[in-house]
Scaffold this motif. Structure first.
Motif, short mmCIF file in Angstrom:
data_model
loop_
_atom_site.label_atom_id
_atom_site.label_comp_id
_atom_site.label_asym_id
_atom_site.label_seq_id
_atom_site.Cartn_x
_atom_site.Cartn_y
_atom_site.Cartn_z
N LYS A 57 0.83 -1.21 0.00
CA LYS A 57 0.00 0.00 0.00
C LYS A 57 0.86 1.26 0.00
N TRP A 58 1.88 1.28 0.85
CA TRP A 58 2.76 2.46 0.91
C TRP A 58 3.57 2.58 -0.37
N LEU A 59 4.02 1.45 -0.90
CA LEU A 59 4.86 1.48 -2.10
C LEU A 59 4.14 2.10 -3.30
N ALA A 60 2.81 2.04 -3.29
CA ALA A 60 2.03 2.59 -4.40
C ALA A 60 1.64 4.05 -4.18
N SER A 61 2.09 4.65 -3.09
CA SER A 61 1.64 5.99 -2.73
C SER A 61 2.59 7.08 -3.23
N GLU A 62 2.07 8.32 -3.31
CA GLU A 62 2.90 9.46 -3.65
C GLU A 62 3.93 9.73 -2.57
N ASP A 63 3.55 9.46 -1.31
CA ASP A 63 4.48 9.66 -0.21
C ASP A 63 5.74 8.82 -0.40
N PHE A 64 5.56 7.57 -0.83
CA PHE A 64 6.73 6.72 -1.07
C PHE A 64 7.58 7.26 -2.21
#
Length: 316
Positions: free
Chosen positions: A199-206
């Protein structure tokens, strides 16, 4: 020829200020959260010092700098990282604990709560044991007690396979530094992706974060310094200093402890956390649902909720 990045690339803008502190003979870069309107002066608020993990820098605590309240919040570039000095020596547990104790005093406080992730968490454990007067409590993320982690890696096949191959590869000279820095720091992204949740890997934050990490690891001497933490952890086991350090870590820990671990962490497994309870039997041990090795970045709201309860027990 492409020039390596300057340490100033780690001074990322945000609701914090950057400054430098001299402690234990070297200079550290610090990011401090801007105080909220009407809050008490920094020296009158309890100090919270946040220490990042391998291959990172202070920016890994951006969500905590924004989300935690009621304290003076500072995130530090550890010795050898980011904008801090990168001396050729001093990456042993004794010196790193001295760095943190010196930072607390240099910031004008007599004690602090330490929050650490991975290698930064190991520094928290060491500081609490070796400099107990300056540590009021510790909260660690995917960072079991060093004696517990060592025992789990040596006796459990799953934890050994997760931890030891990388540690042993890092003992080689020169080649690991080149691996970490080539292709604009692509190896750091590979490591983070292999230990984090989808989930995090697919985020803009990552996407934004990994760009900062890839630049920071290419700062001259940063990769070498990062690897020296890992090299000391292994090589010290064959030396008297390592055995003395391990003995010093076995003393009872008197301060409050919070341990957080993402339940999807493939790098630090649950067995090491269970063993940690022998060394800190009165600590709180919390699993963060759906998070991997970087739960403070992957699930910041859940982590901040636990940290706020720990920092302000009367609210819990």
């Amino acid at each position: 020829m492409r020039h390596p990045p300057d340490p100033s690339v780690t001074r990322v803008d945000g609701p914090w200020r950057h400054f430098e502190v001299h402690a234990n003979g070297i200079r550290f870069q610090v990011a401090e959260a801007h105080p909220t309107a009407g809050s008490t002066p920094p020296a009158d608020r309890p100090l919270v010092v946040m220490l990042h993990g391998f291959g990172s820098f202070w920016y890994s605590w951006r969500h905590q700098l924004k989300g935690l309240t009621g304290a003076r919040l500072v995130a530090v570039d550890l010795r050898g990282y980011g904008g801090s000095d990168k001396p050729p020596r001093g990456y042993d547990g004794w010196t790193l604990a001295g760095d943190t104790a010196g930072l607390v005093r240099a910031l004008g406080h007599s004690s602090a709560t330490l929050i650490g992730h991975a290698d930064g968490g190991l520094v928290c454990w060491a500081t609490a044991m070796l400099h107990p007067r300056v540590v009021s409590s510790i909260a660690v993320i995917s960072s079991p007690h060093p004696v517990a982690l060592r025992a789990s890696a040596l006796t459990r096949r799953d934890q050994g396979l997760a931890l030891l191959p990388t540690l042993l590869r890092y003992q080689l000279p020169i080649w690991p530094e080149r691996t970490l820095t080539r292709d604009n720091g692509a190896e750091i992204e590979r490591l983070v992706r292999s230990r984090a949740s989808g989930k995090w890997l697919a985020s803009e934050d990552f996407s934004e974060t990994i760009g900062h990490l890839r630049r920071a690891i290419q700062i001259p001497s940063a990769a070498h310094s990062a690897l020296e933490y890992q090299r000391w952890a292994v090589r010290s086991q064959l030396r008297g200093e390592g055995r003395r350090f391990t003995r010093s870590m076995k003393r009872p820990l008197a301060v409050p402890v919070l341990h957080l671990r993402g339940d999807a962490d493939p790098y630090v497994l649950d067995d090491a956390v269970q063993r940690t309870q022998r060394h800190a039997p009165y600590g709180r041990y919390v699993s963060i649902s759906g998070a991997g090795h970087f739960s403070h970045e992957e699930a910041p709201d859940a982590v901040n909720e636990q940290l706020m309860r720990f920092l302000n027990p009367m609210r819990g």
